[in-house]
Design an enzyme around this catalytic site. Structure first.
Site, PDB file in Angstrom:
ATOM      1  N   TYR A 138      40.711  14.178   7.933  1.00 56.06           N
ATOM      2  CA  TYR A 138      40.227  13.943   8.970  1.00 56.06           C
ATOM      3  C   TYR A 138      41.233  14.758   9.995  1.00 56.06           C
ATOM      4  CZ  TYR A 138      38.107  10.798  12.647  1.00 56.06           C
ATOM      5  OH  TYR A 138      37.608  10.436  13.824  1.00 56.06           O
ATOM      6  N   LYS A 166      36.821  16.894   8.357  1.00 54.63           N
ATOM      7  CA  LYS A 166      36.163  16.257   9.281  1.00 54.63           C
ATOM      8  C   LYS A 166      36.717  16.915  10.697  1.00 54.63           C
ATOM      9  CE  LYS A 166      35.072  11.990  11.565  1.00 54.63           C
ATOM     10  NZ  LYS A 166      34.986  10.338  11.848  1.00 54.63           N
TER      11      LYS A 166
END
Length: 306
Positions: A138, A166
């Protein structure tokens, strides 16, 4: 190593519904999860920012994982988010998640410490070496203060379990930089609702979405239409969706998206302190955005069969 996550399509960052006394509302959690699956999402992510990870205990995260695994069809990807302060604890959670049957992991940089680049890489690679579960990194420097740079990804490239990112830098050019340097080595999933379509058009193969918690069919329809080149139809839905998508980029995104999901019968408004439920003018203002959108909802094409 597991290849059971393709990292394509829409992955909801699921809400964690609570009861009025701040206990997890598992019935509502499962209701929302089932609607997501019916709408055609590709997998789900548990205990992320929207899932109020910061106020969940490790045991509660595992309880959510068990509840999800008992609800989804066999083989459906269930990803557990790891957002920890200590590398040792992150490793323990990764190992336990594998034991319980998680399909993959989402991994944030260390929390509450502005780690140097080499420290972040060491944190990620230590977790990656401790499990064969596929990992989604992330990358959200806007909200979490640490950017995973291209040079850092070059270090992570050696670890086959680190498979996807992400992309939440909010810099669309970063998608192209990643692809230019690494090709398709890292699957890129858009992480910001308000630029999700743009991110897809420059090379993302999926998205980790927020408003999908309230509007799963519309979210998946936009992705699928864009995927097959029916951009005009995708844009029409996307433009309708934008006032709602903007709820995802506010510090109170949890309360805002829970209010939207509540309007759709897919959550309730309760949050866990220190968050407080919305009241007064703010609640009315957000509710109007939601109700205006619901009143003008577009008719969707048969997107599941595209």
């Amino acid at each position: 190593m597991s290849n059971s996550v393709l990292w394509h399509g829409v992955y909801p960052a699921l809400l964690t519904p609570f009861t009025q006394n701040e206990e997890i509302d598992f019935d509502m959690f499962k209701k929302n999860l089932k609607v997501q699956i019916e709408a055609g999402v590709s997998g789900v992510i548990l205990a992320g920012t929207l899932g109020e990870a910061s106020t969940l205990t490790a045991e509660e995260k595992f309880d959510l994982l068990k509840a999800a695994l008992s609800t989804v069809p066999e083989g459906f990807p269930v990803i557990l988010n790891i957002a920890e302060q200590a590398t040792k604890v992150a490793v323990e959670i990764a190992v336990k998640a594998k034991e319980l049957g998680a399909t993959g992991l989402m991994l944030l940089p260390p929390m509450r410490y502005k780690a140097a680049d080499e420290e972040v890489v060491a944190y990620f690679t230590t977790v990656a070496s401790a499990t064969d579960l596929p990992i989604l990194i992330y990358n959200n420097p806007v909200d979490y203060g640490i950017k995973v740079t291209l040079d850092m990804f070059a270090e992570l490239e050696k670890y086959p379990t680190i498979q996807a990112v992400k992309e939440s830098t909010r810099d669309l050019t970063n998608v192209t930089r990643m692809i230019n340097r690494f090709g398709d080595r890292f699957k890129i999933l858009g992480g910001v609702d308000t630029i999700s379509l743009e991110t897809q058009l420059v090379g993302a193969v999926g998205s980790v979405a927020g408003l999908v918690d309230a509007f799963p069919a519309e979210t998946v329809a936009i992705y699928k239409l864009a995927q097959v080149g029916r951009l005009e139809e995708a844009l029409k839905i996307y433009r309708w969706f934008m006032p709602l998508l903007e709820l995802d980029i506010h510090p109170k995104l949890v309360q805002y998206i829970k209010l939207a999901a509540t309007a759709e019968g897919l959550s309730n408004e309760y949050v866990r302190a220190p968050r407080l439920t919305l009241v007064g003018e703010e609640r009315e203002r957000i509710l109007k955005i939601i109700e205006d959108a619901r009143a003008t909802r577009p008719t969707l094409p048969d997107y599941k069969n595209l």
